[in-house]
Write a protein that holds these residues in place. Structure first.
Motif, short mmCIF file in Angstrom:
data_model
loop_
_atom_site.label_atom_id
_atom_site.label_comp_id
_atom_site.label_asym_id
_atom_site.label_seq_id
_atom_site.Cartn_x
_atom_site.Cartn_y
_atom_site.Cartn_z
N UNK A 103 0.90 -1.20 -0.02
CA UNK A 103 0.23 0.19 -0.10
C UNK A 103 1.01 1.18 0.19
N UNK A 104 2.21 1.32 -0.47
CA UNK A 104 2.96 2.41 -0.71
C UNK A 104 3.88 2.08 -1.69
N UNK A 105 4.67 2.98 -2.35
CA UNK A 105 5.56 2.75 -3.40
C UNK A 105 6.96 2.68 -2.54
N UNK A 106 7.41 1.45 -2.75
CA UNK A 106 8.51 1.10 -1.87
C UNK A 106 9.94 1.89 -2.41
N UNK A 107 10.08 2.03 -3.81
CA UNK A 107 11.12 3.04 -4.17
C UNK A 107 11.11 4.31 -3.96
N UNK A 108 9.81 5.01 -4.01
CA UNK A 108 9.79 6.41 -3.46
C UNK A 108 10.03 6.52 -2.25
N UNK A 109 9.58 5.57 -1.47
CA UNK A 109 9.82 5.74 0.19
C UNK A 109 11.29 5.52 0.42
N UNK A 110 12.15 4.78 -0.27
CA UNK A 110 13.44 4.64 -0.07
C UNK A 110 14.09 5.89 -0.60
N UNK A 111 13.82 6.29 -1.67
CA UNK A 111 14.27 7.80 -1.91
C UNK A 111 14.23 8.84 -0.95
N UNK A 112 12.69 8.78 -0.43
CA UNK A 112 12.35 9.84 0.65
C UNK A 112 13.49 9.86 1.85
N UNK A 113 13.79 8.47 2.09
CA UNK A 113 14.59 8.26 3.28
C UNK A 113 15.95 8.92 3.08
N UNK A 114 16.52 8.71 1.64
CA UNK A 114 17.82 9.05 1.10
C UNK A 114 17.71 10.59 1.38
N UNK A 115 16.68 11.41 0.84
CA UNK A 115 16.29 12.96 1.03
C UNK A 115 16.70 13.23 2.56
#
Length: 306
Positions: A126-138
């Motif tokens: 129920x969430x985009x894992x790739x986008x979430x990982x990029x968010x963490x990086x940011x």
């Protein structure tokens, strides 16, 4: 130990208050599974429960279980049963911590969501894992930038204090030495008369207070005040120059760090809400000890780069 190629994120598609026992009982009695669907389950309060040994194969993604470790948070649907990312802050923190540990053990493993695999028609997790990982990086980049700026500023302030102290000490020592030299030359014959200091006086003092004769040097109270004023002005100039140099150094170092962060986060498209989350992270990080935060963020960066 089996070869691990994937670390897969799931949701249970149940309310937050669903018990782990009831979920595992559903797998056994309704689906007829001998093995659980996940190796780890994360409760709403962030507690991580190891439901199955990672050395064994679970039933997370058909066709990929032999080389996968499965992690699920309890939740993923709203009151109407519609798919939604309703992870609690505690669950997100637990996910990051668990992923960090597993990536340290299996650095070559790829982190994916259940729905990222072929022929999967579910919304899980129920969430985009790739986008979430990029968010963490940011967020890490922004927090590291802030931390670096604060550490740099503290370092520059310490250097400035040291420089100011050394300059003040040198100025004071120089002035004291000058006074000592002057006094050494005139101590042998010094007189105080009518608010004036007279050195090497050769003559007489009249009854009315006037003097007649010669002297090598006469210092009046106005001359003393002028000397004191000059010394104060010199100290103020030293402080001003030191402060200016400090500000320039901080601005230069902050500019370099900011350029680096901008280059990092602009490589891929980042949604507006990610930037908003990043600003929130910067605000929160202000309340942490910079050095301690910097160490934690460096550890997060290590598993993200892998």
């Amino acid at each position: 130990m089996r070869l691990i190629k994937y670390i897969v994120l799931h949701c249970t598609a149940t309310p937050h208050n669903t018990s782990i026992d009831s979920i595992m009982n559903y797998w056994r009695t309704v689906l007829g599974w001998k093995n659980p669907g996940y190796h780890y389950m994360i409760k709403a309060d962030g507690e991580i429960v190891n439901t199955f040994p990672i050395e064994q194969v679970s039933n997370g993604v058909a066709g990929y279980n032999a080389n996968s470790i499965h992690i699920s948070y309890i939740g993923g649907i709203d009151e109407k049963g519609k798919a939604v990312d309703n992870r609690t802050p505690q669950q997100i923190v637990a996910q990051i911590r668990l992923l960090k540990e597993l990536k340290a053990k299996f650095p070559a493993a790829e982190i994916k969501g259940h729905r990222d695999f072929p022929n999967v028609k579910k919304e899980c997790p129920c969430f985009d894992v790739k986008t979430w990982l990029r968010t963490i990086s940011l967020l890490i980049a922004l927090c590291v930038s802030l931390t670096a700026c604060k550490v740099s500023q503290n370092r520059q302030l310490n250097k400035s204090s040291s420089i100011t102290s050394e300059m003040s000490t040198a100025t004071t020592d120089h002035m004291a030495e000058t006074v000592r030299e002057t006094e050494a030359r005139h101590t042998s014959n010094r007189s105080e008369l009518n608010g004036a200091t007279i050195y090497n006086f050769n003559g007489k003092v009249n009854a009315d207070g006037s003097i007649e004769g010669s002297a090598s040097q006469i210092n009046t109270s106005s001359q003393k005040n002028a000397s004191t004023s000059s010394q104060i002005k010199t100290k103020v100039q030293i402080r001003t120059i030191t402060k200016t140099l400090l500000v320039r150094a901080i601005i230069k170092e902050t500019h370099i760090i900011t350029q680096t962060v901008v280059k990092t986060v602009t490589k891929t498209f980042i949604p507006w809400w990610v930037w908003l989350a990043g600003l929130a992270a910067v605000a929160v990080s202000l309340f942490f000890d910079p050095t301690r935060l910097f160490v934690k963020l460096k550890n997060l960066i290590k598993w993200q780069k892998n």
